[in-house]
Scaffold this motif. Structure first.
Motif, PDB file in Angstrom:
ATOM      1  N   CYS A  89       0.843  -1.185   0.000  1.00 20.89           N
ATOM      2  CA  CYS A  89       0.000   0.000   0.000  1.00 20.89           C
ATOM      3  C   CYS A  89       0.880   1.237   0.000  1.00 20.89           C
ATOM      4  O   CYS A  89       1.780   1.369   0.822  1.00 20.89           O
ATOM      5  N   GLY A  91      -0.721   4.282  -0.080  1.00 18.37           N
ATOM      6  CA  GLY A  91      -1.639   5.356   0.316  1.00 18.37           C
ATOM      7  C   GLY A  91      -0.947   6.282   1.308  1.00 18.37           C
ATOM      8  O   GLY A  91       0.138   5.979   1.801  1.00 18.37           O
ATOM      9  N   THR A  92      -1.583   7.411   1.614  1.00 19.77           N
ATOM     10  CA  THR A  92      -0.906   8.436   2.402  1.00 19.77           C
ATOM     11  C   THR A  92      -0.416   7.927   3.759  1.00 19.77           C
ATOM     12  O   THR A  92       0.732   8.160   4.134  1.00 19.77           O
ATOM     13  N   ALA A  93      -1.306   7.250   4.489  1.00 18.47           N
ATOM     14  CA  ALA A  93      -0.926   6.798   5.824  1.00 18.47           C
ATOM     15  C   ALA A  93       0.262   5.844   5.741  1.00 18.47           C
ATOM     16  O   ALA A  93       1.223   5.948   6.506  1.00 18.47           O
ATOM     17  N   CYS A  94       0.205   4.921   4.793  1.00 22.26           N
ATOM     18  CA  CYS A  94       1.288   3.955   4.648  1.00 22.26           C
ATOM     19  C   CYS A  94       2.557   4.632   4.143  1.00 22.26           C
ATOM     20  O   CYS A  94       3.666   4.301   4.569  1.00 22.26           O
ATOM     21  N   CYS A 130      -4.197   2.789  -0.801  1.00 24.16           N
ATOM     22  CA  CYS A 130      -5.069   2.655   0.366  1.00 24.16           C
ATOM     23  C   CYS A 130      -6.021   1.464   0.316  1.00 24.16           C
ATOM     24  O   CYS A 130      -6.853   1.339  -0.560  1.00 24.16           O
ATOM     25  N   LEU A 131      -5.880   0.622   1.304  1.00 21.65           N
ATOM     26  CA  LEU A 131      -6.733  -0.549   1.437  1.00 21.65           C
ATOM     27  C   LEU A 131      -7.742  -0.370   2.554  1.00 21.65           C
ATOM     28  O   LEU A 131      -8.451  -1.289   2.925  1.00 21.65           O
ATOM     29  N   GLY A 132      -7.783   0.837   3.112  1.00 22.53           N
ATOM     30  CA  GLY A 132      -8.741   1.095   4.189  1.00 22.53           C
ATOM     31  C   GLY A 132      -8.296   0.543   5.532  1.00 22.53           C
ATOM     32  O   GLY A 132      -9.065   0.520   6.475  1.00 22.53           O
ATOM     33  N   ALA A 133      -7.065   0.094   5.625  1.00 20.31           N
ATOM     34  CA  ALA A 133      -6.564  -0.441   6.898  1.00 20.31           C
ATOM     35  C   ALA A 133      -5.461   0.461   7.435  1.00 20.31           C
ATOM     36  O   ALA A 133      -4.482  -0.002   8.019  1.00 20.31           O
ATOM     37  N   CYS A 134      -5.653   1.756   7.253  1.00 21.75           N
ATOM     38  CA  CYS A 134      -4.611   2.737   7.570  1.00 21.75           C
ATOM     39  C   CYS A 134      -4.170   2.685   9.032  1.00 21.75           C
ATOM     40  O   CYS A 134      -3.076   3.116   9.371  1.00 21.75           O
ATOM     41  N   VAL A 139       0.824  -1.301   5.319  1.00 17.85           N
ATOM     42  CA  VAL A 139       0.184  -2.586   5.061  1.00 17.85           C
ATOM     43  C   VAL A 139       0.744  -3.231   3.799  1.00 17.85           C
ATOM     44  O   VAL A 139       0.899  -2.572   2.779  1.00 17.85           O
TER      45      VAL A 139
ATOM     46  N   GLY B 235      -5.845   7.055   2.520  1.00 14.03           N
ATOM     47  CA  GLY B 235      -5.819   7.429   3.927  1.00 14.03           C
ATOM     48  C   GLY B 235      -7.197   7.754   4.465  1.00 14.03           C
ATOM     49  O   GLY B 235      -7.334   8.227   5.581  1.00 14.03           O
TER      50      GLY B 235
END
Ligand SMILES: Cc1cc2nc3c(=O)[nH]c(=O)nc-3n(C[C@H](O)[C@H](O)[C@H](O)COP(=O)(O)O)c2cc1C
Ligand code: FES
Lengths: 165, 633
Positions: A89, A91-94, A130-134, A139, B235
């Motif tokens: 992932c 995505g931003t958080a990852c 993003c997989l929604g598991a931020c 992840v 996110g």
């Protein structure tokens, strides 16, 4: 639906299966073309050319339109994938927790670019937004199994395990 | 007995409701047979908890309860639910009716919970939540600040009901509002009520929902009602949680919208990265159809509304309304100019109403309680509540629903519990890839979050992603990240967006490599303003926000990259290195053990060193050092 087989070479395309997807699952409805292509890809892990030719005939959509869709949407692949698919992932958080570095590390270790497949067809490396598991970022998903809070060390282990098989 | 089976038994006796009264009788029968004080064990099976193994927990919990059946006085129902919201503490488990909250529960703990709590009535202390820095643990959900400080309107049922069982939703009030509009309200009255509520779209732009419905309903021709479940902002996961946790709220909202606009056909467009949402919605539609709550002749009123789920194929731009509609038609998703309104000519060139998941989920409650009730929450310009997904460098990562106008301080510190590892809060990023970074603590910690305020300071509400950044996040690299994301996702048809983004990416990449030049910042500003002004769709016209907002608020960081060739946050790899402070290093060897590149060397109890040639700057040593001895140079 039968167990999805993992193909390493260009597979034989099963036209009765394609036909079932087009007609039974989606009623031959042209608007469902994207979902038909997703169903085909779920089965072969990529979009085999003969299947797209067949699709084009079956729902009377020019082949160019089908390739336009296949190349526009990031989830479609026109080339066969490896036996194991590693999704990282980004995505931003990852990303903020270092997934970019992990992608680079794996790419280096496997000698492929993101999206690529190793020469022995064992691994395909893909990035996903993003997989929604931020909450448990970063992840990594190997063959649909989630690995929360992944580290470079864990990735090394996962890859070595598969390579040792 | 497990109520899932008893519910199925009830369901098998029910065919289709042919009138509103039948629905209410059925609901009452269900309520009568469910004791609100009966013991229940709720296992969170949202995406976050699933990723850390909650499905295994659910199974072992069910088995453990069954295995000790004889010893248990009243058999608890073990129930799967959607997201409880406190994702960073997953897997989560709540025991009703006491409201006990267990966190980080492993399948191995199931037996102990049954023996100790269910049978023995004692707490399993080690599974209780203890806030950062606190001495005492908290046993009850209601006493945990993360939950107590929230106001749940949209998420009211999420995490409490079994999303796979329509009867559980009915017990908790689903389809009451639909029954009300079909039997007591005219379409115009419905629209009027939504207008009164001042509900604004939750997908980003904040367009007044009632007005959109009104203008769509006035168009001639067949109408379509579409739900935007694309949730492309990386996110952000609040729409996913609603679709996975309370699918009937979304379906009911859509059905009410369809009635108001005279539509008989709806679509839910859900991104393919959310398989659980697709599965849950598909099931929910089938169950609602079986009961005559969706489909032909709904509740015997002659009103007809068919809904189906379509999946996206991994294109961010398909969240934009016209692109989404063309993707629904099976084509590539290229946005078209704004002057063609979707409410006039949308899907299949017919009048189409598109709303976000959360927007629809707000509708039933507004209908039941009235628009005026809704305006009691939030601010003058932004009514109601908003769900945020709070992520990044914050203790409590998860779903947060607060009234509009709540301050960032309350969200990040009050609910979020502050910043881990004694770091400083640096910025909060809202609005997804085309939002902005709000600098904190300098100016804006007390800003009230709403549509207007965020736009004023150069960011936007977006769909509700809120990413907290600490001092170790480099703003130049963050804008490079977002611009790179948008380069990949731009559909490429209009020049300002395609070329502007690519040029900005080139410059930002140079900066992060230490190859910045004087004048780069000014050039970025020029290209950014141009891109924002002349692009075709919403993607391009907000694309430069991350660059422009970081330049505005973090100019000194850009200058450090360009002039000093330094990355103060320690992120841009060529611009820093790690060094171990021999004064602080105790030689514990943790960094040596953690380093995947074998770059750390040293004897036990003696200061260690890092071989710069081998170091891959993965941050493992930095993150793990307990003595703060690793320095960014
Ligand atoms: C590039 C782009 C991406 C978007 N992505 C989403 C999305 O993922 N989800 C969403 O609800 N709205 C998204 N939107 C906003 C939609 O275009 C639209 O405004 C919204 O769905 C309308 O619903 P609302 O009025 O209920 O907010 C996006 C807009 C743009 C320009
Ligand atoms: S950013 Fe990786 S799961 Fe959300």
């Amino acid at each position: 639906m039968p167990e999805a087989e993992v193909m390493c070479q260009e597979p034989e395309v099963d036209f009765t299966l394609i036909d079932r997807i087009i007609r039974d699952d989606f009623n031959g409805n042209r608007e469902a073309m994207i979902m038909m292509m997703q169903a085909i890809q779920r089965h072969y892990h990529f979009l085999p050319e003969p299947a797209l030719h067949y699709l084009s005939q079956a729902i009377s959509v020019p082949l160019t339109k089908i390739y336009e869709v296949a190349t526009f949407y990031a989830s479609f692949s026109l080339i066969p994938k490896g036996k194991h698919i590693l999704h990282v992932c980004t995505g931003t958080a990852c990303h903020l927790k270092g997934s970019g570095g992990m992608v680079k590390h794996i790419a280096g270790k496997l000698g492929i670019a993101p999206g690529g497949t190793t020469a022995d067809k064992k691994f395909t490396l893909e990035t996903v937004n993003c997989l929604g598991a931020c909450a448990v970022s970063p992840v990594v998903v190997l063959d649909e199994k989630y690995h929360p809070k992944a580290t470079v060390g864990l990735l090394n282990e996962l890859i070595d395990q598969v390579n040792a098989e | 007995m497990n109520t899932a089976t008893s519910a199925a038994a009830v369901l098998s006796g029910v065919k289709r409701f042919v009138g509103g009264q039948e629905l209410e009788q059925h609901r009452q029968a269900l309520i009568d047979r469910t004791d609100p004080n009966a013991p229940r064990i709720l296992v969170c099976c949202g995406t976050g908890c699933k990723a850390v193994g909650s499905l295994d927990l659910l199974e072992t919990m069910q088995n453990s309860v069954a295995a000790s059946g004889a010893a248990i006085k009243v058999m608890p129902e073990v129930k799967r639910t959607g997201c409880h919201g406190f994702c960073s503490r997953g897997p989560l488990l709540t025991l009703q009716p006491e409201g006990l909250f267990y966190q980080r529960v492993k399948p191995e703990d199931a037996e102990e919970i049954v023996k100790q709590t269910v049978i023995g009535g004692e707490l399993v202390k080690r599974l209780l939540y203890k806030p950062q820095g606190a001495k005492e643990s908290i046993a009850k959900v209601g006493d945990i600040p993360f939950f107590a400080k929230q106001t749940k309107l949209v998420l009211k049922r999420v995490g409490r009901i079994d999303p796979f069982d329509i009867n559980d939703s009915l017990v908790h009030g689903a389809y009451k509002a639909l029954n009300k509009v079909l039997n007591e309200m005219s379409p115009d009255q419905v629209i009027e009520e939504i207008k009164n509520s001042k509900l604004r779209g939750r997908g980003g732009a904040g367009f007044p929902t009632g007005l959109k419905w009104e203008s769509c309903s006035r168009q001639p021709g067949r109408h379509y009602v579409i739900c935007n479940g694309d949730e492309g902002d990386p996110g952000a996961f609040m729409d996913a949680s609603v679709m996975e946790g309370d699918p009937h709220a979304v379906l009911e909202g859509m059905a009410i919208a369809a009635y108001a606009m005279g539509s008989d056909r709806g679509f839910l467009y859900v991104r393919m990265e959310y398989p659980l949402a697709v599965q849950t919605l598909t099931r929910a539609i089938r169950q609602a159809e079986e009961l005559g709550l969706i489909g032909d002749n709904i509740l015997g009123t002659g009103f007809k509304f068919k809904v189906s789920v379509s999946t996206g194929a991994g294109a961010f731009v398909c969240g934009e309304s016209s692109a989404l509609m063309s993707s629904l038609e099976g084509k590539v998703g290229r946005p078209r100019p704004k002057y063609i309104r979707s409410t006039e000519k949308g899907f299949r060139d017919s009048p189409s109403n598109l709303n976000n998941v959360e927007t629809y989920a707000n509708v039933p409650e507004i209908i039941l309680r009235g628009g005026a009730w809704y305006t009691g929450y939030g601010t003058e310009r932004s009514a109601g509540t908003k769900v945020f997904s709070l992520t990044g460098n914050v203790h409590n990562v998860g779903l947060v629903e607060v009234p509009m106008g709540t301050s960032l301080r309350e969200i990040v510190y009050g609910i979020g519990g502050g910043i881990p590892n004694k770091k400083e809060l640096k910025a909060v990023q809202t609005g997804g890839p085309s939002g902005g970074c709000i600098p904190i603590p300098k100016k804006f910690l007390d800003i009230n979050v709403g549509f207007g305020k965020l736009a004023e300071i150069g960011s936007m509400m977006g769909s509700g992603g809120m990413i907290v950044m600490d001092e170790n996040i480099c703003m130049v690299e963050v804008s490079r990240y977002f611009i790179n994301f948008l380069v990949e996702e731009s559909c490429g048809q209009c020049t300002p967006c395609r070329e502007g983004l690519t040029r900005m990416k080139d410059i930002l990449t140079r900066l992060t490599l230490g190859e910045g030049r004087e004048g780069d910042v000014e050039l970025l500003e020029e290209i950014g303003k141009f891109t924002n002004s002349f692009s075709l769709c919403g993607l391009g016209t907000s694309a430069a926000n991350p660059v422009l907002s970081t330049i505005k608020y973090f100019r000194e960081e850009y200058d450090a990259h360009i002039r000093d060739k330094k990355c103060p946050a320690g992120v841009c790899k060529p611009l820093y290195y790690y060094e171990i402070d021999p004064e602080k290093c105790t030689g514990c060897g943790l960094c040596r053990a953690k380093c995947p590149a074998k770059a750390v060397a040293g004897e036990k109890k003696k200061p260690h060193t890092i071989d710069q040639e081998l170091c891959i700057k993965c941050m493992e040593c930095y993150k793990n050092c307990k003595f703060d001895s690793i320095k960014i140079m």
